[in-house]
Design an enzyme around this catalytic site. Structure first.
Site, mmCIF file in Angstrom:
data_model
loop_
_atom_site.group_PDB
_atom_site.id
_atom_site.type_symbol
_atom_site.label_atom_id
_atom_site.label_comp_id
_atom_site.label_asym_id
_atom_site.label_seq_id
_atom_site.Cartn_x
_atom_site.Cartn_y
_atom_site.Cartn_z
ATOM 1 N N GLY A 1 1.057 -5.161 0.896
ATOM 2 C CA GLY A 1 -0.024 -5.368 -0.078
ATOM 3 C C GLY A 1 0.481 -5.973 -1.379
ATOM 4 C CB ALA B 1 -0.882 0.005 1.235
ATOM 5 C CD GLU C 1 1.576 -5.396 5.825
ATOM 6 O OE1 GLU C 1 2.395 -6.255 6.252
ATOM 7 O OE2 GLU C 1 0.987 -5.510 4.736
ATOM 8 C CD GLU D 1 -1.900 -7.978 2.564
ATOM 9 O OE1 GLU D 1 -2.519 -8.336 3.574
ATOM 10 O OE2 GLU D 1 -1.771 -6.784 2.244
HETATM 11 N N1 COA Z 1 4.513 3.554 -0.215
HETATM 12 C C1 COA Z 1 4.925 4.703 -0.774
HETATM 13 N N2 COA Z 1 6.155 4.930 -1.139
HETATM 14 C C2 COA Z 1 7.052 3.973 -0.918
HETATM 15 C C3 COA Z 1 6.717 2.746 -0.335
HETATM 16 C C4 COA Z 1 5.363 2.543 0.012
HETATM 17 N N3 COA Z 1 4.906 1.403 0.521
HETATM 18 N N4 COA Z 1 7.812 1.996 -0.242
HETATM 19 C C5 COA Z 1 8.806 2.714 -0.774
HETATM 20 N N5 COA Z 1 8.354 3.917 -1.181
HETATM 21 C C6 COA Z 1 9.106 4.984 -1.830
HETATM 22 C C7 COA Z 1 10.124 5.578 -0.890
HETATM 23 O O1 COA Z 1 9.538 6.567 -0.074
HETATM 24 C C8 COA Z 1 11.114 6.149 -1.861
HETATM 25 O O2 COA Z 1 10.590 7.365 -2.359
HETATM 26 P P1 COA Z 1 11.564 8.659 -2.516
HETATM 27 O O3 COA Z 1 12.489 8.372 -3.634
HETATM 28 O O4 COA Z 1 10.636 9.726 -2.844
HETATM 29 O O5 COA Z 1 12.264 8.846 -1.211
HETATM 30 C C9 COA Z 1 11.082 5.162 -3.013
HETATM 31 O O6 COA Z 1 9.860 4.469 -2.897
HETATM 32 C C10 COA Z 1 12.237 4.201 -2.942
HETATM 33 O O7 COA Z 1 12.219 3.577 -1.667
HETATM 34 P P2 COA Z 1 13.504 3.602 -0.653
HETATM 35 O O8 COA Z 1 13.021 3.350 0.713
HETATM 36 O O9 COA Z 1 14.277 4.832 -0.872
HETATM 37 O O10 COA Z 1 14.308 2.362 -1.216
HETATM 38 P P3 COA Z 1 15.209 1.342 -0.368
HETATM 39 O O11 COA Z 1 15.873 0.503 -1.360
HETATM 40 O O12 COA Z 1 16.023 2.068 0.630
HETATM 41 O O13 COA Z 1 14.162 0.449 0.453
HETATM 42 C C11 COA Z 1 12.190 -0.870 0.770
HETATM 43 C C12 COA Z 1 13.208 -0.312 -0.232
HETATM 44 C C13 COA Z 1 11.101 -1.539 -0.025
HETATM 45 C C14 COA Z 1 12.865 -1.860 1.681
HETATM 46 C C15 COA Z 1 11.631 0.284 1.622
HETATM 47 O O14 COA Z 1 11.206 1.302 0.736
HETATM 48 C C16 COA Z 1 10.455 -0.095 2.475
HETATM 49 O O15 COA Z 1 10.629 -0.720 3.510
HETATM 50 N N6 COA Z 1 9.219 0.316 2.067
HETATM 51 C C17 COA Z 1 8.031 0.107 2.850
HETATM 52 C C18 COA Z 1 7.455 -1.263 2.592
HETATM 53 C C19 COA Z 1 6.274 -1.467 3.486
HETATM 54 O O16 COA Z 1 6.309 -1.269 4.689
HETATM 55 N N7 COA Z 1 5.179 -1.898 2.867
HETATM 56 C C20 COA Z 1 3.977 -2.180 3.568
HETATM 57 C C21 COA Z 1 3.096 -1.021 3.493
HETATM 58 S S1 COA Z 1 1.643 -1.343 4.437
#
Ligand code: COA
Length: 651
Positions: A502, A452, A525, A505
């Protein structure tokens, strides 16, 4: 809840009134229900309590929310004092002009502070009521569907005195109840849904009277060939033949000469055969059980005779500026539960066909069947909505249909818009006969999807109505994901990179999960202080068992592909360099299989986890017996004996 509207008054505590009061209280509003006697109000509160306990049973609210929600509802028989400090007044009293005018005349005078005065009418003209209202610019129609607790749609009807501001406020208010709003810019009888439905009923009854088709033939064709959830006669029986007759004669024909009272229905009413409620109508309803409609009964029906008049009516609303194309489609989809809006059928038609069907019906039924120029214009360009996707990409490479999540700058995070588009795309590909297998994958180098879009969470957190917003956000995920899961074609998740939250999911609702060896999956999450909201607690548990699911969901770790394969979350892991080729090969193998048997197998397997073994086995026997009616089975058996490769056609 929106902070703009603190106190909501609902006048009339009947079926619609109590439902609306409940919805408002569930969204955090403090609500006063008004009716004529304490007894009616007491019964309304009982019905609300019953309905809330159902919501709790289904897990849609917490058990201790029941009392909390009820405590937001007060009741009174004193209309004036209830309205004095109301911000929103909604009226759902008896459908009678005089009664409504009396009610509004008193309510509007008392409700000096209210910015929205909404009538939940389905049949009484807005302007006729507005004449009794003090401050008619505050007055408009807010039409909920029955039951308001469950139906997603609200039609907002603008009267000739309604101000723009009131329309916007009412839209905001209805959305704050978690509803999808469509706007009807002029008070036409039947608004959108009932108007289009009545036209369809009118023509279906005409075809029966004329002896062209029987009700069963028409219902079978609509159900099994056009994807309607119920046949039109089954629906008329279900709603009540008397009620449908009244709509056609009183609501429609009396106010709009292009409609006519439906005589066939009148004869049933005169015989006292009113449908489900009397046990007999077009069908028998023993003990209220739904009729069985044979699947092949409608094979000779030209369904366009029924659908085109409905499309034509819908198109007229657009061409007259009464509603937008999108709102008409949304209304029909949600109000009638159709797989797509009625104008969506335009892509399957030609202008010649529209003209020929309507000219025949015009001669028999009059001007209600004059072809709409707008309809002719959209059938002339078969795919008006071709470039409609922004956050996904749909690629047809028969027999494979691809859905590519297309927000690589956000690692394909799922926004509400992406969900809407996914829903449309899956229906589109499911309906495309050339597509045998659907593959969902992510764009860019890094992710299938990271779940999400967390920016949506920030929006929700900063809103006054966090809980209902979050609730509906999760419900929406589940609705769309369920559609994908129930698609009768095989769906493959092709994961190259992250599949988190998600995103995982979404992969879990697919039939297979193939990942590249550099992928990582997980349900993170918990690290946000949350739990999965797109089905993981249920599907992951069913897939890998509760203790492994707890391991994944409690710790929220990112799990490498090999480990995920071992846990049973993934079905196949392939080298990143040959990922796309491997996915294609896998999809092509599926595409060679007999599509109807595949759909039946999918249906039976997906059902297995929800029913008893006995029911499941019977279901399997029935589905396997049904396959004996397919040409594919004959082909499979004959190919076996002549030792050749079978060619399945999906027939
Ligand atoms: N929603 C919105 N934006 C997201 C996102 C999400 N779920 N996950 C990543 N992004 C965005 C980041 O904010 C970043 O944006 P920016 O360039 O404007 O800063 C971009 O995507 C790249 O992510 P980043 O965190 O910089 O890459 P990374 O390689 O350091 O880490 C992840 C990648 C996937 C490990 C990390 O982004 C993460 O943990 N995301 C959240 C995943 C999550 O919790 N999902 C469940 C949501 S309920």
């Amino acid at each position: 809840m929106s902070a703009q509207f603190g106190k909501v008054v609902v006048i009339g505590a009947g079926t619609m009134g109590h439902g609306i009061a409940q919805v408002a209280a569930m969204s955090g509003y403090s609500v006063t229900m008004v009716d004529l006697s304490d007894e009616i109000l007491r019964r309304a509160l009982e019905r609300i309590r019953w309905s809330l306990s159902k919501f709790a049973e289904w897990g849609r609210i917490r058990p201790d929310d029941v009392d909390k929600i009820i405590s937001r509802i007060s009741t009174t028989t004193d209309l004036e004092s209830a309205c004095t400090d109301a911000d929103v007044v909604i009226e759902a009293v008896f459908e009678d002009l005089k009664v409504k005018q009396d009610t509004w005349s008193r309510a509007s005078r008392a409700a000096r502070k209210a910015r929205i005065l909404g009538t939940n009418t389905s049949s009484i003209p807005i302007d006729d009521q507005a004449s009794a209202v003090e401050g008619p610019e505050r007055f408009l129609g807010i039409h909920f569907f029955n039951p308001p607790q469950l139906m997603q749609l609200v039609e907002i009807i603008v009267g000739s005195k309604t101000s723009d501001e009131t329309r916007k406020l009412a839209t905001e208010f209805a959305r704050s109840l978690g509803k999808t709003v469509v706007t009807v810019y002029r008070d036409v009888p039947g608004f959108i849904v009932s108007r289009v439905l009545t036209r369809i009923e009118e023509v279906a009854c005409h075809l029966v009277e004329k002896g062209k088709y029987t009700p069963v033939q028409i219902d079978s064709a609509l159900k099994y060939r056009a994807g309607f959830p119920m046949g039109v006669f089954e629906l008329i029986d279900y709603i009540g033949i008397d009620i449908t007759y009244n709509v056609s004669s009183k609501v429609m024909a009396e106010r709009d000469k292009t409609f006519r009272p439906i005589e066939l229905l009148k004869r049933y009413v005169e015989r006292g055969e009113l449908g489900a409620k009397t046990g007999k109508g077009f069908y028998e309803w023993p003990g209220g059980a739904r009729p069985t409609i044979p699947q092949d009964a409608g094979k000779d029906v030209d369904i366009w005779y029924i659908i085109i008049p409905g499309m034509n009516e819908a198109a007229r609303l657009v061409e007259q500026g009464i509603a937008t194309h999108e709102d008409v489609e949304t209304a029909i989809k949600l109000g009638l539960n159709l797989p797509k809006g009625v104008l969506g059928y335009a892509a399957e038609l030609t202008a010649e066909k529209v003209r020929s069907v309507l000219s025949e019906l015009r001669a028999e039924l009059g001007e209600g069947y004059d072809p709409s120029p707008y309809l002719l214009s959209i059938v002339a360009q078969p795919r008006p909505a071709a470039a409609k996707y922004e956050e996904i990409e749909v690629r047809r490479e028969p027999p494979i249909g691809w859905i590519v999540l297309n927000r690589s700058h956000r690692l394909n995070a799922i926004s509400p818009k992406m969900l809407d588009e996914l829903e449309d795309a899956i229906s589109e590909l499911a309906a495309d006969r050339a597509v045998k297998v659907i593959v969902i994958t992510g764009s860019g180098e890094r992710a299938f999807s990271v779940g999400a879009d967390i920016t949506t969470f920030s929006e929700i957190l900063s809103s006054e109505s966090k809980v209902p917003m979050a609730f509906w956000f999760s419900v929406r995920f589940n609705e769309v994901f369920r559609k994908i899961e129930r698609t009768p074609k095989p769906v493959v998740a092709a994961i190259d990179g992250y599949a988190l939250g998600g995103g995982l999911e979404l992969a879990l609702v697919c039939d297979f999960r193939i990942a590249s060896d550099r992928s990582e999956v997980g349900q993170p999450e918990i690290r946000l202080g949350l739990i999965p909201g797109g089905g993981a607690t249920q599907r992951l548990t069913r897939l890998i068992g509760p203790s492994k699911a707890k391991q994944v969901i409690f710790f929220g770790d990112r799990i490498k592909a090999d480990e995920a394969l071992r846990l049973g979350i993934l079905d196949k892991v392939v080298p990143a360099e040959s990922f796309e080729r491997e996915v294609r090969e896998f999809a092509m193998k599926l595409a060679e299989l007999p599509p109807i048997a595949l759909a039946a197998a999918k249906e039976a397997i997906n059902t297995a986890l929800n029913v008893s073994i006995d029911d499941g086995l019977r279901y399997e026997s029935s589905l396997s017996a049904l396959l004996f009616s397919t040409k594919d089975l004959a082909e499979g058996v004959s190919a076996f004996f002549s030792k050749r490769k079978p060619e399945f056609k999906g027939e």
